[in-house]
Scaffold this motif. Structure first.
Motif, PDB file in Angstrom:
ATOM      1  N   ARG A  19       0.836  -1.200   0.000  1.00 51.32           N
ATOM      2  CA  ARG A  19       0.000   0.000   0.000  1.00 51.32           C
ATOM      3  C   ARG A  19       0.871   1.251   0.000  1.00 51.32           C
ATOM      4  NH1 ARG A  19      -4.869   0.186  -1.468  1.00 51.32           N
ATOM      5  NH2 ARG A  19      -5.503   1.596   0.164  1.00 51.32           N
ATOM      6  N   VAL A  20       0.385   2.272  -0.698  1.00 50.62           N
ATOM      7  CA  VAL A  20       1.075   3.557  -0.781  1.00 50.62           C
ATOM      8  C   VAL A  20       0.074   4.691  -0.588  1.00 50.62           C
ATOM      9  CG1 VAL A  20       2.875   2.694  -2.333  1.00 50.62           C
ATOM     10  CG2 VAL A  20       0.813   3.708  -3.294  1.00 50.62           C
ATOM     11  N   ARG A  21       0.623   5.884  -0.331  1.00 49.85           N
ATOM     12  CA  ARG A  21      -0.185   7.100  -0.284  1.00 49.85           C
ATOM     13  C   ARG A  21       0.558   8.150  -1.090  1.00 49.85           C
ATOM     14  NH1 ARG A  21      -1.590   8.405   5.363  1.00 49.85           N
ATOM     15  NH2 ARG A  21       0.644   8.685   5.551  1.00 49.85           N
ATOM     16  N   PHE A  26      -4.827   6.920  -1.539  1.00 49.44           N
ATOM     17  CA  PHE A  26      -4.269   5.609  -1.232  1.00 49.44           C
ATOM     18  C   PHE A  26      -4.322   4.718  -2.465  1.00 49.44           C
ATOM     19  CE2 PHE A  26      -5.448   7.356   2.810  1.00 49.44           C
ATOM     20  CZ  PHE A  26      -4.401   6.979   3.635  1.00 49.44           C
ATOM     21  N   GLY A  27      -3.321   3.848  -2.585  1.00 48.31           N
ATOM     22  CA  GLY A  27      -3.276   2.952  -3.725  1.00 48.31           C
ATOM     23  C   GLY A  27      -2.507   1.690  -3.411  1.00 48.31           C
ATOM     24  N   THR A  28      -2.442   0.813  -4.412  1.00 49.80           N
ATOM     25  CA  THR A  28      -1.792  -0.488  -4.284  1.00 49.80           C
ATOM     26  C   THR A  28      -0.735  -0.627  -5.369  1.00 49.80           C
ATOM     27  OG1 THR A  28      -3.849  -1.434  -3.450  1.00 49.80           O
ATOM     28  CG2 THR A  28      -2.206  -2.982  -4.267  1.00 49.80           C
ATOM     29  N   LEU A  29       0.445  -1.136  -5.002  1.00 50.05           N
ATOM     30  CA  LEU A  29       1.498  -1.413  -5.973  1.00 50.05           C
ATOM     31  C   LEU A  29       1.073  -2.629  -6.799  1.00 50.05           C
ATOM     32  CD1 LEU A  29       4.537  -0.973  -3.592  1.00 50.05           C
ATOM     33  CD2 LEU A  29       3.892   0.553  -5.452  1.00 50.05           C
ATOM     34  N   THR A  30       1.002  -2.451  -8.121  1.00 49.04           N
ATOM     35  CA  THR A  30       0.508  -3.533  -8.977  1.00 49.04           C
ATOM     36  C   THR A  30       1.601  -4.226  -9.769  1.00 49.04           C
ATOM     37  OG1 THR A  30      -0.007  -1.954 -10.731  1.00 49.04           O
ATOM     38  CG2 THR A  30      -1.776  -2.513  -9.191  1.00 49.04           C
ATOM     39  N   SER A  31       2.631  -3.487 -10.186  1.00 53.53           N
ATOM     40  CA  SER A  31       3.738  -4.095 -10.915  1.00 53.53           C
ATOM     41  C   SER A  31       4.925  -3.140 -10.898  1.00 53.53           C
ATOM     42  CB  SER A  31       3.331  -4.434 -12.358  1.00 53.53           C
ATOM     43  OG  SER A  31       2.988  -3.278 -13.064  1.00 53.53           O
ATOM     44  N   PHE A  32       6.041  -3.624 -11.476  1.00 51.66           N
ATOM     45  CA  PHE A  32       7.283  -2.867 -11.425  1.00 51.66           C
ATOM     46  C   PHE A  32       8.012  -2.970 -12.753  1.00 51.66           C
ATOM     47  CE2 PHE A  32       6.185  -4.571  -7.328  1.00 51.66           C
ATOM     48  CZ  PHE A  32       6.279  -3.477  -6.502  1.00 51.66           C
ATOM     49  N   PHE A  40      -4.691   3.476  -7.820  1.00 48.67           N
ATOM     50  CA  PHE A  40      -5.303   4.175  -6.700  1.00 48.67           C
ATOM     51  C   PHE A  40      -6.700   3.627  -6.443  1.00 48.67           C
ATOM     52  CE2 PHE A  40      -2.049   7.201  -8.056  1.00 48.67           C
ATOM     53  CZ  PHE A  40      -1.419   7.402  -6.838  1.00 48.67           C
ATOM     54  N   ASP A  41      -7.079   3.650  -5.191  1.00 52.18           N
ATOM     55  CA  ASP A  41      -8.393   3.145  -4.792  1.00 52.18           C
ATOM     56  C   ASP A  41      -9.477   3.829  -5.624  1.00 52.18           C
ATOM     57  OD1 ASP A  41      -6.923   1.763  -2.931  1.00 52.18           O
ATOM     58  OD2 ASP A  41      -7.635   2.921  -1.209  1.00 52.18           O
TER      59      ASP A  41
END
Length: 87
Positions: A19-21, A26-32, A40-41
């Motif tokens: 999770r990140v802000r 707020f959001g979620t790391l999905t890939s790199f 983001f939510d």
């Protein structure tokens, strides 16, 4: 490039699903790639950010964040540096 690259190059022990802000969102790391991809939510698509973007906070890291790094991350990289110098 991968999450391992982000960990080594920037000292951020992030992971997929972390999770990140950013600017209060707020959001979620999905890939790199050489960047981090964040969904983001409430949004359907991920956005791409540099791992050290000002205002990007990694919320799942252990310990307090100091100068963009968690204390455990700083300890890890200090040990790696010392080992490379033969200390």
């Amino acid at each position: 490039m991968s999450v391992q690259y982000i960990r080594e190059a920037y000292g951020i022990p992030c992971k997929r699903g972390g999770r990140v802000r950013y600017n209060g969102k707020f959001g979620t790391l999905t890939s790199f790639s050489s960047r981090v991809h964040i969904r983001f939510d409430g949004e359907k698509r991920s956005r791409i950010f540099h791992p050290k973007t000002d205002g990007l906070e990694y919320l799942d890291l252990p310990g307090p964040i100091v100068d963009g790094h968690s204390d455990k991350s700083a300890q890890y990289w200090a040990k790696q540096y010392a080992a490379s110098k033969g200390a």
